[in-house]
Motif scaffolding. Sequence first.
Motif, short mmCIF file in Angstrom:
data_model
loop_
_atom_site.label_atom_id
_atom_site.label_comp_id
_atom_site.label_asym_id
_atom_site.label_seq_id
_atom_site.Cartn_x
_atom_site.Cartn_y
_atom_site.Cartn_z
N ASP A 1 33.44 34.63 38.43
CA ASP A 1 34.34 34.59 39.71
C ASP A 1 35.41 34.01 39.88
OD1 ASP A 1 32.05 35.66 40.18
OD2 ASP A 1 31.28 33.84 42.00
N LEU A 2 35.78 33.05 39.43
CA LEU A 2 37.01 32.38 39.33
C LEU A 2 37.88 33.34 38.91
CD1 LEU A 2 38.27 30.02 40.35
CD2 LEU A 2 38.32 29.26 38.03
N ARG A 3 37.92 34.08 37.59
CA ARG A 3 38.51 35.64 37.08
C ARG A 3 38.95 36.46 38.33
NH1 ARG A 3 36.95 37.55 32.89
NH2 ARG A 3 34.93 37.08 32.11
N MET A 4 38.04 36.99 38.68
CA MET A 4 37.91 37.68 39.28
C MET A 4 38.79 37.91 40.31
SD MET A 4 36.66 40.58 38.51
CE MET A 4 36.40 40.27 35.96
N LYS A 5 38.71 36.31 41.03
CA LYS A 5 39.63 35.79 42.45
C LYS A 5 41.16 35.91 42.15
CE LYS A 5 40.11 32.25 45.66
NZ LYS A 5 40.47 33.32 47.09
N PHE A 6 41.42 35.60 40.81
CA PHE A 6 43.32 35.94 40.07
C PHE A 6 43.04 36.45 39.41
CE2 PHE A 6 41.43 31.29 42.16
CZ PHE A 6 43.00 31.09 42.95
N ARG A 7 42.22 37.50 39.25
CA ARG A 7 42.81 38.77 38.77
C ARG A 7 44.18 38.68 37.89
NH1 ARG A 7 39.61 41.08 34.81
NH2 ARG A 7 39.79 43.51 34.70
N TYR A 8 45.02 38.47 38.48
CA TYR A 8 46.53 39.09 38.23
C TYR A 8 46.03 37.66 36.96
CZ TYR A 8 46.59 35.84 41.58
OH TYR A 8 46.57 34.78 43.53
N LEU A 9 45.63 36.94 37.20
CA LEU A 9 45.78 35.54 35.26
C LEU A 9 44.98 36.42 34.65
CD1 LEU A 9 46.50 32.32 38.09
CD2 LEU A 9 47.88 34.24 36.77
#
Lengths: 619, 619
Positions: B130-138
Amino acid sequence: MLLLKNEKLRSMYRTHTCGELRSTNINQEITLAGWVQTIRKFGSITFIDLRDRYGITQLLIGEELNALLNENPLGREFVLQVKGIVSERSSKNANIPTGDIEIKVKSFSVLNKSITPPFTVQDDTDGGDDLRMKFRYLDLRRNEVKKNLELRYSVNRAARNYLHENNFMDIETPFLIKSTPEGARDFVVPSRMNAGQFYALPQSPQTFKQLLMVSGYDRYYQIVKCFRDEDLRADRQPEFTQIDCEMSFVEQEDILNMFEGMIKSIFKQVKGIDYAEKVGRMTWEDAMWNYGNDKPDIRFDMKIANLKSAFKKDGEIIATGELINGAGFGVFDNAETVVAIAVPNCSEYTRKQIDELTDWVKRPQVGMNGMVNIKCNVDGSFKSSVDKFYDEEKLKAIASFANAKAGDLILILAGTEERTRKAISDLRLELGQRLGFRKKDELKLLWVLDFPLFEYAEEDNRWVARHHPFTAPKPDHISVMIDNDPLIENAAEYLKHPYANIKANAYDMVLNGNEIGGGSIRIFQRELQEKMFTALGMSKEEALHKFGFLLGAFEYGAPPHGGIAFGFDRLCSILGGSESIRDFIAFPKNNSGRDVMLDAPSTIDEKQLKELSIQLNVQ
Amino acid sequence: MLLLKNEKLRSMYRTHTCGELRSTNINQEITLAGWVQTIRKFGSITFIDLRDRYGITQLLIGEELNALLNENPLGREFVLQVKGIVSERSSKNANIPTGDIEIKVKSFSVLNKSITPPFTVQDDTDGGDDLRMKFRYLDLRRNEVKKNLELRYSVNRAARNYLHENNFMDIETPFLIKSTPEGARDFVVPSRMNAGQFYALPQSPQTFKQLLMVSGYDRYYQIVKCFRDEDLRADRQPEFTQIDCEMSFVEQEDILNMFEGMIKSIFKQVKGIDYAEKVGRMTWEDAMWNYGNDKPDIRFDMKIANLKSAFKKDGEIIATGELINGAGFGVFDNAETVVAIAVPNCSEYTRKQIDELTDWVKRPQVGMNGMVNIKCNVDGSFKSSVDKFYDEEKLKAIASFANAKAGDLILILAGTEERTRKAISDLRLELGQRLGFRKKDELKLLWVLDFPLFEYAEEDNRWVARHHPFTAPKPDHISVMIDNDPLIENAAEYLKHPYANIKANAYDMVLNGNEIGGGSIRIFQRELQEKMFTALGMSKEEALHKFGFLLGAFEYGAPPHGGIAFGFDRLCSILGGSESIRDFIAFPKNNSGRDVMLDAPSTIDEKQLKELSIQLNVQ
């Protein structure tokens, strides 16, 4: 365009295509498949032109098959498969590549029949626009349209090849995104799984390509559909295609070089044109000053002479009218703007010709009240429609200021700034057209630079983004933007606000008077981006709601970046020598946004509406 | 993947990239720009790994710049520009291409700062999904994800190159089309200019590519987004990408050869794999019979033995259970289907191991009530969980029928046809996985052919199209379709209806047990297409309303044609050795169809709703 790798075009239905047989194939037994283009009967023999994508081949059906032909009469656009022997033609046709041969047909079979098409499937069709759109699948058979789509594909291919060689990566961005209406209206898509919520279709992949730069992809491109729900002027489509590009660690100079390279490469690959010269550059101010618009057609000169102007150039309002003021001619004295062009070698225009031009500028689309002329006669004398206000000396001074030579006709328009400038620009283009200065086969590129960052929106007394809210100011204008309050206290004097002088780090590519591409160096600092949103009248909450992801991304090491997008449909139409982008789109929509072939849009079931948690609200 | 045409990667910000400097560059003065990957301080000197898309270069910041560094402390993911001299490293790093050198930094400037990322930007990240998707640009910065998108681009490029060489033309088809829900749900787009009407987003460009064949374009392709509003199972996306192709004047054989060529060319260009062997072909019946599903993983054998079946093969219901019936074992006697697999060399599985497998098939996802086993001991004896019903002789006969060798473990499932067949297929795949038979680096292609044209829809007691309504029957089944009434009079005996035996002229390409592409030879005759619509329960009016344009087109000389579409996301994920297509999409949606980074879909303004003539109707 055609790759004649014939072996690859073989199939279970054909040994060759209708475009490839030559006299070297004579005596070979072959099979062709294609459409009946024409049928010509000569007594007991019949000639048929068989057509496919690759060309036309003449078939000869001899006496022995005549009975069969009478039983199964062929018609235009029938689909045939024929087997036969390649033979030398008695009367050769030098106009087509297969013109040396014909096929002596041994057997044929009708793969499919055709009823009579509603219009002739030929270059000069008798079909009107509406009919051709309704039967687009037949219209697409015409050589004219096929050539356009082939050109489009070859532009696509050329752009991709160039970008690939320059390390750009095609990365697909999403189509179901968030609605952030800013300028144009979004098309929206109700979400069934998230009742009451909507996706939007992208007006461009702008924020995504910027995020990809933040993610370190360095060079991105896409040839991608974009969507704008605008009232359709002629030659606009609700869905259109962009060549969309973005680069990191670049300044304007890098982008100009890279994409001037791309367009030249397209010219070369698609049209065989070597565009060797460096693409000229012009500031937005010079474009407006000299040509009256921001996408000048520089295939011809005929620059505008500003006799009087409210237009701000180099930060100042200049051209205050010394040459014309105070002569008692109220039209000029009271006008905000007075502009002239010198039309080469037209001093001998008749009264009738000049009246016609005057009527032309008085049409509502142009909207002038009249036109003043000065004839610079070949003998050095002057004759003007306002002789009674301006003596020979003054006329001479005006002519000199307008760069008119003996033999030229000076045309002068006066009125409010914006309308008059547009009118003189229209008049210049019209005369350029009439006088043959706008040659179809001459391609002339131009970079227009240094646009204003902001435009003044009178209705709201605030600033709007001229390009879009992600465009950076020129580096030395950043502090002007940061250090000043965007609030306009005195609407009448908005031009004196510091924001009116901020130039954008933006550029347009212009081809023959059409904007074919535009872009900018982007803002990559959160603080500056926030200031921009504020300047555009967006509250902090609204900015976060709409663009929180972008502001967030800028906090994690966003690199300097910039990009450009080319209007792919327009680029193709100019390269194809056409005025209309519709001719270069396989299945275009009409001016009401309808696909008349599909009959779309259309009503949907009650069940669909219910599942989407919406209902109609037609007034 | 990387094209190291370094000169082209220069910009105003850098003379080189972080991936290109070598010992041949030693003593050159260079400028780099990139992200701070790691910072290591050793007393008064600091080592920094600077990262960009192209690689990593080590920077050495010496004593003289230390003060500056203390004033402006750097952090991870800061964006730096550095100028310095390429120097030889004292301790070389053989793991990276730039490992022989480092940059003695002469000056640096911080182009942008970064706050601490919410997860580490590394291959083994600590960020949850979930975290990776929210900050997909990272997330997109991670090497793992970047490799996936690079692979995706190279598959894109390879497919385009192959198709171009084979004379296919990329022709764009519209996105705003007509809603003709058939099977899956359409996403729809309210039309502002046509109040109360809706566009639909295409589920595929199916009818358009067929029209292009009618128009004579001969060979078409597109790598194109498609949309389906379905409840999302794991690893489905509401928008997905297809490599969409169509050819005229072809039979199945032409398509199989052409696209087997395309996939092999992709293997070669993307992975350097020479897939020399001819791709195997299997009928749908054989796939179902031997593997229990229509996309068999043929990297391993372990075929299914049908001890008893209601499945129709070659037009007849076979495997009626002679080997197992009448032994008094009710479970088998009463089952519709009894199927077995012989698991190689597992006869010595313990009670515990077998119990675990039994539990596995009893899970709700598989849904069996139990599992019977026969151990084919190495010494030639047999031991079974149903010894009391079947004597050694019978067990031996079953083992022989199941192709079991001494040392194998036979597992038998019984129940209703569909569920049991799926269960044995799942069990086979699970064991194949556990036993290491499904090797990631082994790519095994298969064509599955001769699908049924129709499926029986119990709820409506009618036929539905297995593929889509445009798929042609096998040539010798056309008359069966034309000559028979589709009406099913006796629902219980639908299998006896002539339509149940009609095979489609359709084909799927299977890679390692995944369907990566599917297509068919199309109907191109109006009469047959109308019969198809009737067979699917569509009234004449409905057929005309939805597909009048296609029926119309078929009247003007439609050529024989066929095509295929490949699931681009899936193809990439398999080539990338991953289970999840999301890893190969730059900005994917989650299982509720949401983009959590954008927070889309979202509510829209009342004004937007009003303009679109709709209102919410949330229950």
